[in-house]
Design a protein around this motif. Structure first.
Motif, PDB file in Angstrom:
ATOM      1  N   HIS A 149       4.844  -0.816 -13.255  1.00 39.19           N
ATOM      2  CA  HIS A 149       5.851  -1.742 -13.768  1.00 39.19           C
ATOM      3  C   HIS A 149       6.486  -1.161 -15.027  1.00 39.19           C
ATOM      4  CE1 HIS A 149       4.887  -5.202 -11.142  1.00 39.19           C
ATOM      5  NE2 HIS A 149       3.675  -4.669 -11.126  1.00 39.19           N
ATOM      6  N   ARG A 150       7.799  -1.259 -15.112  1.00 45.18           N
ATOM      7  CA  ARG A 150       8.529  -0.697 -16.247  1.00 45.18           C
ATOM      8  C   ARG A 150       9.075  -1.817 -17.133  1.00 45.18           C
ATOM      9  NH1 ARG A 150       9.767   4.614 -14.807  1.00 45.18           N
ATOM     10  NH2 ARG A 150      10.372   4.854 -16.983  1.00 45.18           N
ATOM     11  N   PRO A 151       9.309  -1.542 -18.429  1.00 44.67           N
ATOM     12  CA  PRO A 151       9.802  -2.571 -19.355  1.00 44.67           C
ATOM     13  C   PRO A 151      11.134  -3.184 -18.928  1.00 44.67           C
ATOM     14  CG  PRO A 151       9.015  -0.656 -20.568  1.00 44.67           C
ATOM     15  CD  PRO A 151       9.022  -0.269 -19.118  1.00 44.67           C
ATOM     16  N   GLN A 152      11.969  -2.419 -18.200  1.00 46.75           N
ATOM     17  CA  GLN A 152      13.280  -2.917 -17.784  1.00 46.75           C
ATOM     18  C   GLN A 152      13.190  -3.874 -16.599  1.00 46.75           C
ATOM     19  OE1 GLN A 152      12.423   0.267 -18.054  1.00 46.75           O
ATOM     20  NE2 GLN A 152      13.695   1.221 -19.617  1.00 46.75           N
ATOM     21  N   GLY A 153      11.998  -4.036 -16.019  1.00 48.48           N
ATOM     22  CA  GLY A 153      11.836  -4.941 -14.894  1.00 48.48           C
ATOM     23  C   GLY A 153      11.773  -4.241 -13.551  1.00 48.48           C
ATOM     24  N   ASP A 154      12.071  -2.943 -13.516  1.00 49.80           N
ATOM     25  CA  ASP A 154      11.959  -2.201 -12.265  1.00 49.80           C
ATOM     26  C   ASP A 154      10.500  -1.818 -12.038  1.00 49.80           C
ATOM     27  OD1 ASP A 154      12.166  -0.585 -14.526  1.00 49.80           O
ATOM     28  OD2 ASP A 154      12.941   1.129 -13.418  1.00 49.80           O
ATOM     29  N   TYR A 155      10.172  -1.535 -10.786  1.00 51.39           N
ATOM     30  CA  TYR A 155       8.796  -1.139 -10.534  1.00 51.39           C
ATOM     31  C   TYR A 155       8.698  -0.288  -9.278  1.00 51.39           C
ATOM     32  CZ  TYR A 155       7.148  -4.096  -6.598  1.00 51.39           C
ATOM     33  OH  TYR A 155       6.913  -4.648  -5.376  1.00 51.39           O
ATOM     34  N   ALA A 156       7.581   0.409  -9.197  1.00 50.33           N
ATOM     35  CA  ALA A 156       7.317   1.276  -8.049  1.00 50.33           C
ATOM     36  C   ALA A 156       5.877   1.073  -7.618  1.00 50.33           C
ATOM     37  CB  ALA A 156       7.550   2.742  -8.424  1.00 50.33           C
ATOM     38  N   THR A 157       5.589   1.440  -6.383  1.00 46.06           N
ATOM     39  CA  THR A 157       4.198   1.505  -5.967  1.00 46.06           C
ATOM     40  C   THR A 157       3.948   2.862  -5.322  1.00 46.06           C
ATOM     41  OG1 THR A 157       4.560   0.507  -3.769  1.00 46.06           O
ATOM     42  CG2 THR A 157       4.006  -0.979  -5.583  1.00 46.06           C
ATOM     43  N   VAL A 158       2.804   3.419  -5.635  1.00 48.31           N
ATOM     44  CA  VAL A 158       2.349   4.673  -5.047  1.00 48.31           C
ATOM     45  C   VAL A 158       1.095   4.343  -4.254  1.00 48.31           C
ATOM     46  CG1 VAL A 158       1.614   7.043  -5.479  1.00 48.31           C
ATOM     47  CG2 VAL A 158       3.243   5.934  -7.042  1.00 48.31           C
ATOM     48  N   THR A 159       1.133   4.591  -2.959  1.00 48.56           N
ATOM     49  CA  THR A 159       0.031   4.193  -2.086  1.00 48.56           C
ATOM     50  C   THR A 159      -0.523   5.388  -1.323  1.00 48.56           C
ATOM     51  OG1 THR A 159       0.881   1.939  -1.790  1.00 48.56           O
ATOM     52  CG2 THR A 159      -0.596   2.782  -0.083  1.00 48.56           C
ATOM     53  N   GLY A 160      -1.835   5.511  -1.370  1.00 51.97           N
ATOM     54  CA  GLY A 160      -2.528   6.479  -0.543  1.00 51.97           C
ATOM     55  C   GLY A 160      -3.148   5.751   0.639  1.00 51.97           C
ATOM     56  N   VAL A 161      -2.869   6.198   1.845  1.00 53.41           N
ATOM     57  CA  VAL A 161      -3.329   5.531   3.066  1.00 53.41           C
ATOM     58  C   VAL A 161      -4.460   6.327   3.712  1.00 53.41           C
ATOM     59  CG1 VAL A 161      -2.657   4.759   5.377  1.00 53.41           C
ATOM     60  CG2 VAL A 161      -1.033   4.570   3.477  1.00 53.41           C
ATOM     61  N   ARG A 162      -5.427   5.591   4.235  1.00 48.19           N
ATOM     62  CA  ARG A 162      -6.499   6.222   5.006  1.00 48.19           C
ATOM     63  C   ARG A 162      -6.476   5.638   6.412  1.00 48.19           C
ATOM     64  NH1 ARG A 162     -11.070   9.234   3.550  1.00 48.19           N
ATOM     65  NH2 ARG A 162     -11.848  10.174   5.468  1.00 48.19           N
ATOM     66  N   TYR A 163      -6.454   6.480   7.423  1.00 48.87           N
ATOM     67  CA  TYR A 163      -6.413   6.014   8.800  1.00 48.87           C
ATOM     68  C   TYR A 163      -7.813   5.684   9.305  1.00 48.87           C
ATOM     69  CZ  TYR A 163      -1.542   7.412   8.988  1.00 48.87           C
ATOM     70  OH  TYR A 163      -0.206   7.513   8.747  1.00 48.87           O
ATOM     71  N   GLY A 164      -7.867   4.656  10.160  1.00 49.28           N
ATOM     72  CA  GLY A 164      -9.135   4.300  10.777  1.00 49.28           C
ATOM     73  C   GLY A 164      -9.951   3.337   9.934  1.00 49.28           C
ATOM     74  N   ALA A 165     -10.876   2.649  10.582  1.00 54.85           N
ATOM     75  CA  ALA A 165     -11.723   1.663   9.901  1.00 54.85           C
ATOM     76  C   ALA A 165     -13.043   2.305   9.497  1.00 54.85           C
ATOM     77  CB  ALA A 165     -11.965   0.466  10.821  1.00 54.85           C
ATOM     78  N   ARG A 166     -13.048   3.015   8.385  1.00 56.16           N
ATOM     79  CA  ARG A 166     -14.261   3.651   7.870  1.00 56.16           C
ATOM     80  C   ARG A 166     -14.788   2.842   6.700  1.00 56.16           C
ATOM     81  NH1 ARG A 166     -13.629   9.577   6.065  1.00 56.16           N
ATOM     82  NH2 ARG A 166     -15.396   8.797   4.858  1.00 56.16           N
ATOM     83  N   ARG A 167     -15.921   2.192   6.904  1.00 52.68           N
ATOM     84  CA  ARG A 167     -16.484   1.327   5.860  1.00 52.68           C
ATOM     85  C   ARG A 167     -16.869   2.117   4.608  1.00 52.68           C
ATOM     86  NH1 ARG A 167     -17.986  -3.557   8.422  1.00 52.68           N
ATOM     87  NH2 ARG A 167     -16.327  -3.936   9.948  1.00 52.68           N
ATOM     88  N   ASP A 168     -17.278   3.375   4.784  1.00 48.88           N
ATOM     89  CA  ASP A 168     -17.712   4.160   3.638  1.00 48.88           C
ATOM     90  C   ASP A 168     -16.549   4.580   2.743  1.00 48.88           C
ATOM     91  OD1 ASP A 168     -16.692   5.848   5.603  1.00 48.88           O
ATOM     92  OD2 ASP A 168     -17.924   7.548   4.957  1.00 48.88           O
ATOM     93  N   PHE A 169     -15.300   4.442   3.241  1.00 51.01           N
ATOM     94  CA  PHE A 169     -14.158   4.885   2.446  1.00 51.01           C
ATOM     95  C   PHE A 169     -13.941   3.990   1.230  1.00 51.01           C
ATOM     96  CE2 PHE A 169      -9.471   4.880   1.638  1.00 51.01           C
ATOM     97  CZ  PHE A 169      -9.419   6.143   1.079  1.00 51.01           C
ATOM     98  N   MET A 170     -14.329   2.727   1.327  1.00 49.97           N
ATOM     99  CA  MET A 170     -14.122   1.809   0.205  1.00 49.97           C
ATOM    100  C   MET A 170     -14.832   2.314  -1.048  1.00 49.97           C
ATOM    101  SD  MET A 170     -14.842  -2.288  -0.006  1.00 49.97           S
ATOM    102  CE  MET A 170     -14.487  -3.205  -1.506  1.00 49.97           C
ATOM    103  N   ALA A 171     -16.100   2.691  -0.903  1.00 48.67           N
ATOM    104  CA  ALA A 171     -16.850   3.195  -2.059  1.00 48.67           C
ATOM    105  C   ALA A 171     -16.234   4.474  -2.588  1.00 48.67           C
ATOM    106  CB  ALA A 171     -18.308   3.428  -1.672  1.00 48.67           C
ATOM    107  N   GLU A 172     -15.805   5.339  -1.686  1.00 50.84           N
ATOM    108  CA  GLU A 172     -15.183   6.604  -2.079  1.00 50.84           C
ATOM    109  C   GLU A 172     -13.869   6.356  -2.820  1.00 50.84           C
ATOM    110  OE1 GLU A 172     -13.196  10.491   0.152  1.00 50.84           O
ATOM    111  OE2 GLU A 172     -14.585   9.201   1.245  1.00 50.84           O
ATOM    112  N   ALA A 173     -13.063   5.429  -2.292  1.00 52.73           N
ATOM    113  CA  ALA A 173     -11.763   5.129  -2.903  1.00 52.73           C
ATOM    114  C   ALA A 173     -11.933   4.482  -4.271  1.00 52.73           C
ATOM    115  CB  ALA A 173     -10.955   4.223  -1.977  1.00 52.73           C
ATOM    116  N   LEU A 174     -12.870   3.544  -4.377  1.00 56.82           N
ATOM    117  CA  LEU A 174     -13.095   2.880  -5.660  1.00 56.82           C
ATOM    118  C   LEU A 174     -13.582   3.873  -6.706  1.00 56.82           C
ATOM    119  CD1 LEU A 174     -14.720  -0.478  -4.479  1.00 56.82           C
ATOM    120  CD2 LEU A 174     -12.409  -0.131  -5.384  1.00 56.82           C
ATOM    121  N   HIS A 175     -14.361   4.853  -6.273  1.00 59.62           N
ATOM    122  CA  HIS A 175     -14.845   5.890  -7.186  1.00 59.62           C
ATOM    123  C   HIS A 175     -13.687   6.717  -7.744  1.00 59.62           C
ATOM    124  CE1 HIS A 175     -17.466   8.930  -8.883  1.00 59.62           C
ATOM    125  NE2 HIS A 175     -16.814   9.871  -8.216  1.00 59.62           N
ATOM    126  N   ARG A 176     -12.631   6.888  -6.944  1.00 63.57           N
ATOM    127  CA  ARG A 176     -11.493   7.704  -7.357  1.00 63.57           C
ATOM    128  C   ARG A 176     -10.327   6.867  -7.886  1.00 63.57           C
ATOM    129  NH1 ARG A 176     -11.099  12.966  -6.214  1.00 63.57           N
ATOM    130  NH2 ARG A 176     -12.637  13.958  -4.864  1.00 63.57           N
TER     131      ARG A 176
END
Length: 260
Positions: free
Chosen positions: A134-161
């Motif tokens: 979020h920027r002071p002028q009111g504009d904003y962006a999102t940067v998203t990293g996507v992981r394919y597939g339903a891997r339960r172990d990815f949550m812990a890995e993602a939260l760590h990073r």
């Protein structure tokens, strides 16, 4: 991997195009375990109608190409649970569409958001990390990293990073932002002349046409002409609405320089 932030910033600076810098970000994200990248920029968190604004920039890497059509033209962006959460926070967050995983977007999953869920499930885009910028002028962006597939172990890995990914996203957005052109920046598709911007800018400070005419050393009818022209371009009914629309689209960002 990202301990030397100066070298990461230098990698972005070495690429002289927006797509080149996005490619660089994607390479770094892949090294962190992500399969795809989604990057969007919206000139204002909310549109003039009060709803979530549609991005003027949506860039994808290793993500289904028709996502642009669905998210922008069909306006899935407005009902995307990840985007709804991103407008409310500046903290990076993990998300998942796996029914067996509880994340911050779970409470936002409704019948209205089902088209988004169906699209993501159809393309196996079941989890990821999003960084709202979020920027002071009111504009904003999102940067998203996507992981394919339903891997339960990815949550812990993602939260760590999460912190590392958040920092990378911030550095990347600063590098990308430098290369935005005007249509991306203001999102209106409107091109005002320098004089139209100037007259609107002074009007936004409560100055009358007569006062503006003295400042810019032009006649009152000339000032009125510029203001009316700007209002027509912006689709505004009057001067007040024209100022509001111009401010919304960041067309008045340059601070006025009053004469003594």
């Amino acid at each position: 991997m990202l301990q030397d932030m100066a070298s990461v910033a230098a990698r972005f600076s070495a690429r002289d195009t927006l797509d080149g810098r996005i490619d660089e970000a994607f390479a770094l994200m892949q090294a962190m375990g992500f399969d795809g990248l989604i990057y969007d920029y919206t000139p204002s968190t909310a549109g003039l109608d009060g709803r979530i604004g549609i991005p003027t920039l949506l860039k994808l890497r290793n993500v289904a190409g028709d996502m642009h059509d669905y998210w922008c033209d069909r306006e899935y962006f407005r009902i995307d649970p990840v985007q709804r959460l991103a407008t409310q926070t500046s903290v990076p967050f993990f998300w998942s569409y796996d029914p067996g995983v509880e994340t911050r977007i779970s409470r936002l999953l409704t019948d209205e958001t089902k088209p988004v869920c169906d699209f993501l499930h159809a393309h196996d885009m079941l989890s990821g990390v999003t960084v709202p910028v979020h920027r002071p002028q009111g504009d904003y962006a999102t940067v998203t990293g996507v992981r394919y597939g339903a891997r339960r172990d990815f949550m812990a890995e993602a939260l760590h990073r999460l912190a590392e990914f958040g920092l990378l996203a911030q550095i990347f957005h600063e590098a990308a932002d430098e290369l935005f052109d005007e249509p991306v920046r203001n999102g209106s598709g409107v091109r005002l002349t320098k004089r139209e911007r100037e007259c609107l800018r002074y009007s936004s400070h409560g100055l009358s046409a007569k006062e503006v005419s003295r400042i810019i050393d032009r006649s009152v009818p000339t000032v009125v002409m510029h203001l009316n022209s700007a209002a027509r371009k912006l689709g505004a009914k009057n001067r007040t609405e024209a100022v509001a629309r111009a401010a919304h689209y960041h067309l008045l960002d340059e601070p006025p320089s009053y004469k003594s």
